[in-house]
Scaffold this active site. Structure first.
Site, PDB file in Angstrom:
ATOM      1  N   HIS A 187      -7.535   8.141  34.568  1.00 39.57           N
ATOM      2  CA  HIS A 187      -8.002   7.514  33.033  1.00 39.57           C
ATOM      3  C   HIS A 187      -8.469   8.378  31.999  1.00 39.57           C
ATOM      4  CE1 HIS A 187      -8.968   3.067  35.042  1.00 39.57           C
ATOM      5  NE2 HIS A 187      -8.474   2.879  33.806  1.00 39.57           N
ATOM      6  N   CYS A 287     -17.553   5.827  33.907  1.00 40.25           N
ATOM      7  CA  CYS A 287     -16.688   4.582  35.367  1.00 40.25           C
ATOM      8  C   CYS A 287     -17.671   3.381  35.452  1.00 40.25           C
ATOM      9  CB  CYS A 287     -16.334   4.918  36.932  1.00 40.25           C
ATOM     10  SG  CYS A 287     -14.774   6.706  36.059  1.00 40.25           S
TER      11      CYS A 287
HETATM   12  N1  ARG Z   1     -10.747   1.789  41.796  1.00 46.65           N
HETATM   13  C1  ARG Z   1     -10.910   1.895  40.275  1.00 46.65           C
HETATM   14  C2  ARG Z   1      -9.659   1.753  39.123  1.00 46.65           C
HETATM   15  O1  ARG Z   1      -8.934   1.745  40.186  1.00 46.65           O
HETATM   16  C3  ARG Z   1     -11.584   3.017  39.651  1.00 46.65           C
HETATM   17  C4  ARG Z   1     -11.964   3.129  38.415  1.00 46.65           C
HETATM   18  C5  ARG Z   1     -12.742   4.285  37.595  1.00 46.65           C
HETATM   19  N2  ARG Z   1     -13.684   3.892  36.120  1.00 46.65           N
HETATM   20  C6  ARG Z   1     -12.956   4.678  35.586  1.00 46.65           C
HETATM   21  N3  ARG Z   1     -13.560   4.588  34.615  1.00 46.65           N
HETATM   22  N4  ARG Z   1     -12.272   5.707  35.385  1.00 46.65           N
HETATM   23  O2  ARG Z   1      -9.414   0.922  38.720  1.00 46.65           O
END
Ligand code: ARG
Length: 294
Positions: A187, A287
């Site tokens: 991300h 996150c």
């Molecule tokens: N386990 C989640 C996923 O892989 C983690 C998300 C983390 N969020 C973020 N904004 N990077 O989707």
């Protein structure tokens, strides 16, 4: 003697002026307590379902993060978690709110798909009139960073490039696309964050980890943000770039010590938090935090 003293004072003022005064602004955030947190599936390289996870420790760390925001004077709204949606703690992935307009989310992984509608209902129940659900895969603030002038938008792992055009159309703000190339930084918010939003006559300042981006995107970032703070690999691998800044205070993982030193040098106040348990799912402070820009 008097003249020398005057010169010295002027010299000191010049040294201080090189660090700009940092001005915090009060924020409103939406967070989701990790009462059903676990790592039951793997959709990013951080997630290992064979490793033990403590839900109560995750909840403790989340509560400390929420308290840190409140101590800094920010408002935190809370959405109820839903059993069977262990990643719902990562509220940033469920909406992008700019000027009270909401663009919801559409997750790439089936395991997270149902989260989008819980957040859509939260927005509708809390007075938001302008709520649009995306047609393209869109993991919201996971891949979208608001600079005050435009959105920096990531693609390559989660959010579809078509969602960038959709965000521009729905939110009515320019979108600059950046390509992510390292699966650990899947991300945008794992590799870049905004420290200071652009104001009248003053550009935004960001911090990022260049190696997470394609060569062309690195050049774009360098062109747009020549004064950015460049993070080290050690800062990046503890998710140090998953920070939250109010313009002065920067909440970031405690392990990101080199980044914290650089921030302090640039006039910011680092606010270290322990998110080690939550990191087992591949997330950090940002996150867990959706900003409500109303
Ligand atoms: N386990 C989640 C996923 O892989 C983690 C998300 C983390 N969020 C973020 N904004 N990077 O989707």
């Amino acid at each position: 003697m008097t003249i020398e003293l005057g010169g010295l004072l002027r010299g000191q003022a010049a040294v201080e002026a090189t660090v700009e005064p940092r001005v915090p602004t009060r924020r409103r955030y939406l967070m989701c307590p990790p009462r059903h947190f676990t790592v039951a599936y793997s959709i990013n390289p951080w997630m290992d379902p064979s490793q033990p996870v403590s839900t109560s420790l995750a909840l403790e760390q989340w509560t400390a993060l929420k308290s840190a925001y409140e101590r800094l004077g920010h408002t935190v709204e809370v959405i109820d978690p839903v059993a069977g949606l262990p990643d719902m703690v990562f509220a940033a992935n469920s909406g992008t709110v700019i000027d009270g307009r909401v663009l919801g989310s559409r997750f790439r992984a089936d395991e997270r798909a149902a989260e989008a509608d819980h957040f859509r209902r939260w927005f509708l129940d809390h007075g938001y009139r302008d709520v649009v659900m995306p047609t393209s895969i869109n993991e919201a603030e996971g891949d979208f960073a608001w600079t005050g002038d435009f959105i920096l938008a990531g693609h390559g792992f989660r959010t579809d490039p078509a969602a960038h055009a959709e965000a521009q159309e729905v939110l009515g703000v320019p979108v600059v696309s950046l390509r992510l190339i390292d699966p650990r930084f899947y991300h945008l918010d794992t590799a870049l964050f905004v420290l200071t939003e652009a104001g009248v006559g003053s550009p935004a300042q960001i911090a990022y980890y260049p190696e997470a981006f394609s060569p062309g995107s690195r050049r774009v970032l360098h062109r747009l943000f020549p004064d950015a703070i460049i993070a080290t690999a050690a800062d990046a691998v503890c998710l140090g770039l998953n920070g939250v800044s109010d313009g002065l205070h920067v909440v970031l993982p405690v392990e990101a010590t080199a980044l914290a030193d650089q921030l302090a040098h640039h006039g910011y106040q680092p606010v270290p938090v322990d998110i080690s348990e939550i990191r087992k799912a591949g997330g950090g402070p940002k996150c867990c935090t959706m900003e409500l820009r109303d």
